[in-house]
Motif scaffolding. Structure first.
Motif, PDB file in Angstrom:
ATOM      1  N   SER A 191       0.865  -1.183   0.000  1.00  0.00           N
ATOM      2  CA  SER A 191       0.000   0.000   0.000  1.00  0.00           C
ATOM      3  C   SER A 191       0.896   1.226   0.000  1.00  0.00           C
ATOM      4  CB  SER A 191      -0.876  -0.010   1.243  1.00  0.00           C
ATOM      5  OG  SER A 191      -0.129   0.456   2.338  1.00  0.00           O
ATOM      6  N   LEU A 208       1.412   3.097   2.428  1.00  0.00           N
ATOM      7  CA  LEU A 208       2.035   3.315   3.733  1.00  0.00           C
ATOM      8  C   LEU A 208       3.168   2.349   4.038  1.00  0.00           C
ATOM      9  CD1 LEU A 208      -0.689   4.108   6.426  1.00  0.00           C
ATOM     10  CD2 LEU A 208       1.234   5.496   5.712  1.00  0.00           C
ATOM     11  N   GLY A 233       2.879  -6.599   2.715  1.00  0.00           N
ATOM     12  CA  GLY A 233       1.514  -7.028   2.477  1.00  0.00           C
ATOM     13  C   GLY A 233       1.076  -7.892   3.644  1.00  0.00           C
ATOM     14  N   PRO A 234      -0.183  -8.312   3.669  1.00  0.00           N
ATOM     15  CA  PRO A 234      -0.663  -9.092   4.819  1.00  0.00           C
ATOM     16  C   PRO A 234       0.068 -10.425   4.984  1.00  0.00           C
ATOM     17  CG  PRO A 234      -2.299  -8.998   3.058  1.00  0.00           C
ATOM     18  CD  PRO A 234      -1.240  -8.043   2.693  1.00  0.00           C
ATOM     19  N   LEU A 237       2.967  -2.220  21.382  1.00  0.00           N
ATOM     20  CA  LEU A 237       1.894  -1.224  21.509  1.00  0.00           C
ATOM     21  C   LEU A 237       0.907  -1.355  20.355  1.00  0.00           C
ATOM     22  CD1 LEU A 237       3.516   2.201  22.536  1.00  0.00           C
ATOM     23  CD2 LEU A 237       1.641   1.016  23.676  1.00  0.00           C
ATOM     24  N   GLY A 238       1.459  -1.495  19.165  1.00  0.00           N
ATOM     25  CA  GLY A 238       0.620  -1.630  17.981  1.00  0.00           C
ATOM     26  C   GLY A 238      -0.216  -2.895  18.028  1.00  0.00           C
ATOM     27  N   TRP A 287      -3.100  -2.212  20.442  1.00  0.00           N
ATOM     28  CA  TRP A 287      -4.060  -1.276  19.850  1.00  0.00           C
ATOM     29  C   TRP A 287      -4.791  -1.936  18.683  1.00  0.00           C
ATOM     30  CZ3 TRP A 287      -5.215   3.341  21.976  1.00  0.00           C
ATOM     31  CH2 TRP A 287      -6.035   4.198  21.254  1.00  0.00           C
ATOM     32  N   ASP A 294     -13.790  -3.507  14.017  1.00  0.00           N
ATOM     33  CA  ASP A 294     -13.897  -3.455  12.552  1.00  0.00           C
ATOM     34  C   ASP A 294     -14.096  -4.852  11.957  1.00  0.00           C
ATOM     35  OD1 ASP A 294     -13.460  -0.895  12.958  1.00  0.00           O
ATOM     36  OD2 ASP A 294     -11.547  -0.739  11.895  1.00  0.00           O
ATOM     37  N   TRP A 349      -0.670  -4.845  11.095  1.00  0.00           N
ATOM     38  CA  TRP A 349      -0.558  -3.520  10.492  1.00  0.00           C
ATOM     39  C   TRP A 349      -0.160  -2.499  11.561  1.00  0.00           C
ATOM     40  CZ3 TRP A 349       0.126  -0.217   6.869  1.00  0.00           C
ATOM     41  CH2 TRP A 349      -0.235  -0.476   5.546  1.00  0.00           C
ATOM     42  N   PHE A 350      -0.927  -2.503  12.637  1.00  0.00           N
ATOM     43  CA  PHE A 350      -0.658  -1.535  13.718  1.00  0.00           C
ATOM     44  C   PHE A 350       0.705  -1.799  14.347  1.00  0.00           C
ATOM     45  CE2 PHE A 350      -5.117  -0.598  13.308  1.00  0.00           C
ATOM     46  CZ  PHE A 350      -5.213   0.715  13.702  1.00  0.00           C
ATOM     47  N   MET A 394       3.476  -0.386  12.042  1.00  0.00           N
ATOM     48  CA  MET A 394       3.533   1.075  12.040  1.00  0.00           C
ATOM     49  C   MET A 394       3.980   1.622  13.403  1.00  0.00           C
ATOM     50  SD  MET A 394       2.918   2.149   9.044  1.00  0.00           S
ATOM     51  CE  MET A 394       2.449   3.853   9.149  1.00  0.00           C
ATOM     52  N   GLY A 395       3.584   0.944  14.461  1.00  0.00           N
ATOM     53  CA  GLY A 395       4.043   1.361  15.792  1.00  0.00           C
ATOM     54  C   GLY A 395       5.554   1.258  15.910  1.00  0.00           C
ATOM     55  N   GLY A 433      -0.314  -9.351  -2.890  1.00  0.00           N
ATOM     56  CA  GLY A 433      -0.268  -9.278  -1.428  1.00  0.00           C
ATOM     57  C   GLY A 433      -0.534  -7.903  -0.883  1.00  0.00           C
ATOM     58  N   SER A 434      -0.919  -6.956  -1.727  1.00  0.00           N
ATOM     59  CA  SER A 434      -1.166  -5.610  -1.206  1.00  0.00           C
ATOM     60  C   SER A 434      -2.558  -5.551  -0.584  1.00  0.00           C
ATOM     61  CB  SER A 434      -1.051  -4.598  -2.335  1.00  0.00           C
ATOM     62  OG  SER A 434      -2.044  -4.841  -3.279  1.00  0.00           O
ATOM     63  N   GLY A 435      -2.724  -4.656   0.344  1.00  0.00           N
ATOM     64  CA  GLY A 435      -4.032  -4.491   0.964  1.00  0.00           C
ATOM     65  C   GLY A 435      -4.151  -3.097   1.515  1.00  0.00           C
ATOM     66  N   VAL A 468      -4.428   3.876  11.289  1.00  0.00           N
ATOM     67  CA  VAL A 468      -3.136   3.273  11.617  1.00  0.00           C
ATOM     68  C   VAL A 468      -2.030   4.330  11.682  1.00  0.00           C
ATOM     69  CG1 VAL A 468      -2.478   2.644   9.255  1.00  0.00           C
ATOM     70  CG2 VAL A 468      -1.645   1.298  11.157  1.00  0.00           C
ATOM     71  N   PHE A 507      -2.487   6.406  14.810  1.00  0.00           N
ATOM     72  CA  PHE A 507      -1.990   5.671  15.979  1.00  0.00           C
ATOM     73  C   PHE A 507      -0.463   5.762  16.064  1.00  0.00           C
ATOM     74  CE2 PHE A 507       0.329   1.737  16.835  1.00  0.00           C
ATOM     75  CZ  PHE A 507       0.205   1.694  18.216  1.00  0.00           C
ATOM     76  N   ALA A 508       0.212   5.536  14.931  1.00  0.00           N
ATOM     77  CA  ALA A 508       1.677   5.552  14.928  1.00  0.00           C
ATOM     78  C   ALA A 508       2.198   6.926  15.337  1.00  0.00           C
ATOM     79  CB  ALA A 508       2.193   5.167  13.549  1.00  0.00           C
ATOM     80  N   SER A 565       1.452   7.487  19.126  1.00  0.00           N
ATOM     81  CA  SER A 565       2.330   6.705  20.011  1.00  0.00           C
ATOM     82  C   SER A 565       3.756   7.252  19.972  1.00  0.00           C
ATOM     83  CB  SER A 565       2.302   5.220  19.628  1.00  0.00           C
ATOM     84  OG  SER A 565       2.678   5.053  18.294  1.00  0.00           O
TER      85      SER A 565
END
Lengths: 452, 348
Positions: free
Chosen positions: A2, A4, A8-9, A121-122, A125, A133, A143-144, A147-148, B207-209, B215, B218-219, B222
């Protein structure tokens, strides 16, 4: 991928393995550092728990082994929150004990701590968000977590850059680069790097550029949160900064390499070759991944991480700039020397020093406040005093041959700002320290030869 | 044209696949060209390693002639720094290329220290001038491999510099040549360019999502919280304000060994040691003796631990001086001093 994240997952477990590698590396080195100090005694300002651990290395070793095991479980993705928290606690104990024993704060393990804390932490959260969700809870959580970790690494670098500007301003210039180059270089070397260092020492403009570049990259590090590309560019610049320190000062920093591999590379592209056997649960074409290839690469990455940790422990290279161990890092020393605690039992303990020099942190003498006090490698007591913006280091030597005035005091007289008030502080300290006391016989033996 | 292609890749008339193939190499070529032009244009005469002994002999000769001991000396890429002391009073001289003054002494222009409490004695000035004149004119070299352009040679001659000496090719490259830096810098520039350009058009990958909502917030939150907490506690792992290397250093130092001829030896490469008196701690000599210096304590402790743990030399020992070499940075100038620690018997 993505906008960000380059992950990927199906690939975020790679980032988790990278965090575990960083944690294992630091845990091993910190524990080895504490075990390798022959005459360590904690800083008096460090809490009693860390002082106790310094004198009970078996306990510290046991907690570190538990931490390593937990890091392995964390890397495997089984109960990552619990396992990660155990690793975090073990790292905390190892770091603080190391810092107390060495009376120094190595900054490098802070990055690992920030990364692991951000991940945990991520995770916490993300679990909360996933409950509310719709979607794959595991994917949201990771994901969180990712990014954390990136956010906290970024802010840690930012503070490193900002503190340079706040404390020194524009005086943090070419001289700092020259200081590092000239302090770390081998003066007898004649290789390309030695010649490069010699040349840099004649080029203040380049050195200013390196200093400014360091600060700029560090201050810009939080921008890694902006998007995938900025993360990759800034992460690469941070890696380049550490690689230049490796090239010019032979300082190895394994965790940042693990971070770069785990958080910057386009892993979906590396792992996502279309599978020959379609995944029945795939909901979209982009979810189709080659499971075997993914597993193989994951195992390879975990293996490389483990190898890096072992090499970092085994190779006689300097890992941290602030590492003050007087012993080379040798794995077999752990087995051979750990049972022999004579090195520690012969050392003066803080409570024994405190008995003869009753200085407590926070005490005020002649307008100076005692900031910290510790015991040096030659059994001397080093105390740091502060008055306004002036800091003064007073060293106290124990002279067993002089019963009337057993303690000798000295301080750095070269700082003009501290010269006159420093003399007053010493004059005030002398009668406080040099009062007759009953010394344990062991202490007399330990300092039979007076220090200079 | 080349620069525009690098700056504005999307305006190229080429199709995207072609565009990705050739554009990084275009920028790479541009980087190489800039570095090459910059390095040639910035060339200035340098002191070759082969001239070191002659210069050292001249400085030592001055000391003998005047009776003022040579306290420190450093031969840099484009200058020589020397200091003679008469008790507490010291006299600094900086020797530079002859094109920078109207009356050079031999191959150098001599500048005496600006911050002297007393002017340099005339006997010192006379002796140094005489010694430098014995060096002749063939000291300076160009930093390239000898292939200096004719126009540059002409310009140097006009400035009064001697022509490049006729020496064997192996001696033409001075020790402090900038070539390694240019190579490393070049590689760095190429890598950065390739990376930046390669990142411009990432291919679509499986594999992208989409990112879950909130998010980034949050980052960010924090991170701010972590920073504020760190500022509050200063240090409690993993919280830390990271102010360890925020101090503006003004000097550097190393503990080294000097043989009777004054040559530097790495302490950790000498295997056998026996020292007259070796202090236990790393802050040696004290700042009262040596003046203020900055150090990296771990490096000094490593060296001292090596000396302490080394076996004593059995036979064939030589007496080396153990000193702390201090470099003080005053502006862009570097002042070098050796502070004696002790004398040791060693066997390399």
């Amino acid at each position: 991928m993505s906008a960000l994240s380059p992950h990927g997952p199906h690939t975020r477990h790679i980032a988790r393995i990278a965090v575990a590698t960083m944690a294992c590396h630091d845990l091993v080195l910190l524990t080895n550092g504490v075990l390798g100090i022959p005459l360590g005694a904690p800083d008096w300002t460090s809490p009693a728990l860390y002082q106790w651990l310094a004198f009970h290395p078996h306990v510290l070793l046991a907690t570190s082994l538990v931490g390593l095991l937990a890091a392995g479980i964390f890397a495997a993705g089984r109960a990552p929150l619990r396992a990660g928290t155990v690793t975090l606690i073990a790292l905390h104990l190892a770091y603080e004990t190391f810092a107390g024993v060495m009376a120094t704060l190595p900054p490098e393990p802070i990055l690992t701590g920030a990364c692991l804390s951000g991940w945990l932490l991520g995770t916490v959260w993300g679990r909360g968000v996933a409950r509310r969700d719709v979607g794959d809870p595991r994917a949201v959580e990771q994901w969180f977590a990712e990014m954390g970790a990136v956010g906290l690494i970024g802010i840690t670098y930012f503070m490193a850059g900002a503190s340079k500007m706040i404390r020194s301003g524009l005086e943090w210039d070419h001289r700092v680069i020259w200081h590092l180059l000239q302090s770390l270089t081998d003066l007898t070397g004649n290789g390309p790097v030695d010649r490069l260092v010699a040349w840099l020492m004649t080029q203040p403009t380049i050195a200013v550029g390196l200093a400014a570049g360091t600060v700029l990259i560090q201050v810009a590090a939080p921008l890694m949160l902006v998007g995938r590309r900025t993360r990759q560019v800034l992460g690469t610049l941070l890696l380049a900064m550490h690689l230049s320190m490796l090239a010019l000062g032979t300082l190895v920093h394994v965790p940042i390499a693990a971070f770069a591999i785990g958080f910057l590379l386009p892993w979906p592209r590396l792992l996502g070759r279309p599978s020959t056997t379609a995944d029945p649960h795939a909901t979209a074409p982009q979810d189709v991944v080659d499971t075997q290839r993914r597993r193989a690469l994951t195992l390879q990455f975990a293996g490389v991480g483990g190898l890096l940790v072992v090499l970092a422990w085994a190779l006689p290279v300097d890992q941290w700039m602030a590492h003050r161990s007087t012993q080379p890092l040798k794995p077999w020393r752990l087995i051979r020397e750990l049972p022999d605690e004579s090195m520690r039992t012969e050392a003066l303990r803080p409570d024994e020093w405190r008995a003869i020099a009753p200085l407590k942190p926070g005490a005020a003498v002649a307008g100076w406040r005692l900031k910290s006090a510790g015991i040096g490698h030659a059994q001397e007591m080093v105390s740091l005093w502060r008055r306004g913006n002036v800091e003064l280091r007073v060293t106290v030597w124990l002279d067993a041959t002089d019963e009337a005035h057993p303690l000798r005091l000295s301080y750095d007289k070269t700082d003009p700002a501290a010269r006159a008030p420093g003399a007053k502080l010493l004059a005030a300290l002398e009668p406080i320290l040099n009062t007759p006391r009953q010394w344990p016989a062991r202490m007399k033996r330990a300092v039979a030869t007076p220090s200079p | 044209m080349l620069a525009r292609q690098c700056r504005e890749p999307n305006r190229s008339a080429m199709s995207p696949p072609q565009h990705r193939r050739w554009q990084p190499w275009l920028c790479v070529s541009l980087g190489v060209a800039i570095l090459t032009v910059g390095s040639v244009a910035g060339a200035a005469p340098v002191l070759p390693g082969s001239a070191t002994k002659r210069i050292e002999a001249a400085l030592e000769g001055t000391a003998k002639q005047t009776g003022l001991p040579l306290s420190s000396g450093k031969i840099q890429r484009d200058r020589v720094l020397a200091r003679w002391c008469d008790g507490p009073a010291c006299f600094d001289a900086t020797l530079t290329a002859p094109g920078t003054c109207s009356a050079p002494a031999g191959p150098f222009c001599v500048t005496w220290g600006q911050a002297l409490e007393a002017p340099a004695p005339q006997r010192l000035v006379t002796a140094l001038t005489a010694q430098l004149k014995t060096l002749g004119g063939s000291i300076w070299q160009q930093p390239s491999d000898g292939g200096v352009s004719k126009s540059l040679q002409r310009a140097l001659r006009q400035r009064g510099a001697p022509p490049p000496p006729k020496q064997p090719a192996a001696l033409r490259l001075p020790k402090t040549d900038a070539a390694p830096f240019q190579i490393l810098l070049g590689l760095g520039v190429l890598g950065a360019l390739a990376l930046a350009i390669g990142l411009r058009r990432p291919p679509q990958a499986p594999g992208s999502g989409p990112a879950p909502s909130g998010v980034r917030s949050f980052a960010l939150a924090s991170s701010v919280l972590f920073g504020v907490l760190s500022l509050g506690v200063h240090h409690a792992w993993p919280l830390f304000v990271m102010d360890v290397y925020s101090y503006a250093y003004t000097s550097a130092s190393q503990i080294i060994a000097l043989d009777p001829d004054g040559r530097v030896h790495n302490v950790r490469t000498i295997r056998q040691w026996r020292c007259d008196a070796l202090p236990e701690h790393d802050l040696i000599p004290s700042h009262e003796v040596c003046g203020h210096y900055d150090d990296i304590g771990s490096r000094d402790l490593f060296r001292l631990a090596h000396i302490r743990n080394a076996p004593a030399p059995s036979q064939g020992a030589r007496r080396f001086r153990l000193v702390r070499r201090v470099w003080r940075f005053e502006g862009t100038a570097i002042e070098q001093t050796d502070c004696p620690i002790t004398v040791c018997e060693v066997r390399p």
